[in-house]
Design a protein around this motif. Structure first.
Motif, short mmCIF file in Angstrom:
data_model
loop_
_atom_site.label_atom_id
_atom_site.label_comp_id
_atom_site.label_asym_id
_atom_site.label_seq_id
_atom_site.Cartn_x
_atom_site.Cartn_y
_atom_site.Cartn_z
N SER A 29 0.78 -1.26 -0.19
CA SER A 29 0.02 -0.05 -0.01
C SER A 29 0.90 1.53 -0.02
N ARG A 30 2.04 1.30 0.85
CA ARG A 30 2.86 2.38 1.05
C ARG A 30 3.31 2.73 -0.65
N THR A 31 3.90 1.48 -1.10
CA THR A 31 4.60 1.51 -2.45
C THR A 31 3.64 2.17 -3.51
N ASP A 32 2.31 1.97 -3.33
CA ASP A 32 1.41 2.20 -4.34
C ASP A 32 1.26 3.81 -4.25
N ARG A 33 0.99 4.20 -2.90
CA ARG A 33 0.96 5.69 -2.69
C ARG A 33 2.27 6.43 -3.25
N LEU A 34 3.53 5.94 -3.01
CA LEU A 34 4.54 6.31 -3.46
C LEU A 34 4.66 6.62 -4.96
N ASN A 35 4.34 5.27 -5.61
CA ASN A 35 4.25 5.40 -7.13
C ASN A 35 3.15 6.43 -7.60
N ALA A 36 2.15 6.63 -6.94
CA ALA A 36 1.08 7.56 -7.57
C ALA A 36 1.57 8.97 -7.40
N ALA A 37 2.36 9.20 -6.31
CA ALA A 37 2.96 10.54 -6.34
C ALA A 37 3.88 10.88 -7.25
N GLU A 155 -6.79 0.17 -23.38
CA GLU A 155 -5.18 0.43 -23.48
C GLU A 155 -5.22 1.62 -24.15
N ALA A 156 -6.00 2.06 -25.22
CA ALA A 156 -6.02 3.35 -25.72
C ALA A 156 -6.59 4.45 -25.08
N SER A 157 -7.50 3.95 -24.14
CA SER A 157 -8.26 4.95 -23.12
C SER A 157 -7.31 5.19 -22.02
N ALA A 158 -6.40 4.37 -21.64
CA ALA A 158 -5.44 4.37 -20.55
C ALA A 158 -4.10 5.42 -21.20
N LEU A 159 -3.83 5.34 -22.33
CA LEU A 159 -2.91 6.12 -22.90
C LEU A 159 -3.32 7.66 -23.05
N ALA A 160 -4.67 7.66 -23.43
CA ALA A 160 -5.26 9.19 -23.35
C ALA A 160 -5.35 9.89 -22.11
N ARG A 161 -5.33 8.76 -21.12
CA ARG A 161 -5.45 9.53 -19.78
C ARG A 161 -4.00 9.76 -19.09
N ASN A 162 -2.87 9.11 -19.88
CA ASN A 162 -1.54 9.05 -19.13
C ASN A 162 -1.23 10.49 -18.65
N PRO A 163 -1.12 10.69 -17.54
CA PRO A 163 -0.66 12.05 -16.94
C PRO A 163 0.71 12.55 -17.63
N VAL A 164 1.80 11.93 -17.86
CA VAL A 164 2.75 12.12 -18.64
C VAL A 164 2.55 12.81 -20.07
N LEU A 165 1.78 11.99 -20.92
CA LEU A 165 1.40 12.51 -22.21
C LEU A 165 0.51 13.71 -22.20
N ILE A 166 -0.41 13.76 -21.11
CA ILE A 166 -1.00 15.16 -20.75
C ILE A 166 -0.21 16.28 -20.43
N ALA A 167 0.85 16.14 -19.74
CA ALA A 167 1.71 17.15 -19.27
C ALA A 167 2.73 17.47 -20.68
N LEU A 168 3.04 16.50 -21.49
CA LEU A 168 3.73 16.71 -22.52
C LEU A 168 3.03 17.72 -23.40
N SER A 194 11.90 17.80 -9.37
CA SER A 194 13.12 17.35 -8.81
C SER A 194 13.28 16.04 -8.05
N LEU A 195 11.74 15.80 -7.50
CA LEU A 195 11.81 14.61 -6.58
C LEU A 195 11.45 13.28 -7.24
N VAL A 196 11.53 13.40 -8.70
CA VAL A 196 11.37 12.34 -9.26
C VAL A 196 11.98 11.08 -9.27
N LEU A 197 13.47 11.48 -9.55
CA LEU A 197 14.20 10.41 -9.20
C LEU A 197 14.74 9.49 -8.11
N PRO A 198 14.61 10.13 -6.88
CA PRO A 198 14.61 9.51 -5.65
C PRO A 198 13.47 8.61 -5.25
N LEU A 199 12.20 9.29 -5.79
CA LEU A 199 10.83 8.68 -5.53
C LEU A 199 10.88 7.52 -6.49
N ALA A 200 11.43 7.73 -7.78
CA ALA A 200 11.17 6.58 -8.62
C ALA A 200 11.95 5.57 -8.42
#
Length: 301
Positions: A29-37, A155-168, A194-200
């Motif tokens: 559960s903690r990993t899921d929350r960290l992954n979501a952030a 899968e197409a719907s998931a890609l359309a909602r991908n937050p990275v693609l939306i940000a790009l 700047s938090l991406v690398l340690p969190l990821a």
């Protein structure tokens, strides 16, 4: 030396994530929350900050897009030929793990920490283009080879909602329109990015399985050779052949030279692949990539 120290630091954080999972500090559960952030906040922030103040001409070129597509498909074709005689469940995993890179959690943060901002901006474009190819191709290969059912629409719907693609898309659109973004907003997003690398790294480390026996060292060795050796070599040759600039070359080669994504294990589990084999390869390519990425960055300069 700075690059080597950074890569060794990355390995250390990965192992910390693995250790925290082992002692129960990073449970599911903690990993899921960290992954979501990381996935919904930090990584999109990094992508947006890297692209919002650049023109379309600075970011998008037909040569870069075609070269990235050709690199991915070329590596996939070689992997298909090399692994064609392996057992079905293992063959499907070996193929996808030979080209499916960890672009978001390792590639882009590493580029941002190592290269100039213009390389990071182009790496964001590489990430977006590759996402549109990697995920559908991986789902297609696994479902076809293993005879598993999947939903293309889902899968197409998931890609359309991908937050990275939306940000790009948002970053490119704002840069093209020349819309000013308040400094307080960009400063906050830059901090989150700047938090991406340690969190990821913690998320990836918590997902690695180090206790699995090596039952097919030949297959794992082939995946290692293809993912960390052939894939960046094909990317280098393809990007150079299409005449992209030095910043785009660096972005593409480093991004496509990253280890196998953890998501391939998830896809393999859902679509009939050899899950233990997939997990073992994620671990092997991630650890070995410390040496291969050091070599790649050294060659690129």
């Amino acid at each position: 030396m700075d690059v080597l120290l950074r890569l060794l630091w990355m390995l250390g954080v990965l192992l910390v994530g693995t250790g925290l999972r082992g002692v129960g500090a990073l449970n599911a559960s903690r990993t899921d929350r960290l992954n979501a952030a990381t996935y919904y906040v930090a990584l999109p922030s990094l992508v947006f900050v890297a692209t919002y103040d650049r023109s379309i001409a600075d970011l998008l070129s037909g040569a870069l897009v075609v070269a990235v597509l050709a690199s991915l498909l070329g590596t996939a074709a070689v992997a298909w030929l090399l692994h064609r005689n392996r057992p079905t469940a293992r063959r499907s995993v070996a193929v996808v793990q030979s080209y499916h890179s960890n672009l978001g959690y390792l590639g882009l943060p590493l580029v941002a920490a190592t290269f100039e901002p213009d390389v990071t901006a182009l790496a964001s474009v590489v990430l977006g283009v590759a996402l549109l190819v990697q995920v559908p191709l991986t789902v297609t290969v696994l479902s076809t080879v293993n005879g598993a059912e999947t939903s293309v629409a889902r899968e197409a719907s998931a890609l359309a909602r991908n937050p990275v693609l939306i940000a790009l898309v948002a970053g490119v659109a704002i840069g093209a329109a020349g819309v000013p973004v308040p400094v307080v907003v960009t400063s906050g997003l830059d901090l989150l990015g700047s938090l991406v690398l340690p969190l990821a790294l913690l998320c990836v480390g918590a997902s690695l399985r180090v206790d699995l026996p090596v039952t097919d060292p030949g297959a794992t060795g082939s995946v290692l050779a293809l993912k960390l050796g052939l894939a960046p070599a094909i990317a280098w040759l393809t990007l150079s052949g299409f005449g992209v600039g030095s910043a785009a070359l660096a972005a593409g080669v480093v991004m496509l030279g990253t280890p196998t994504a953890v998501s391939t294990y998830v896809f393999a589990t859902e679509l009939g692949g050899d899950a233990e084999f997939a997990s073992r390869n994620v671990f092997a390519t991630t650890v070995a990539s410390i040496a291969s990425l050091y070599a790649i960055i050294g060659l690129i300069g």
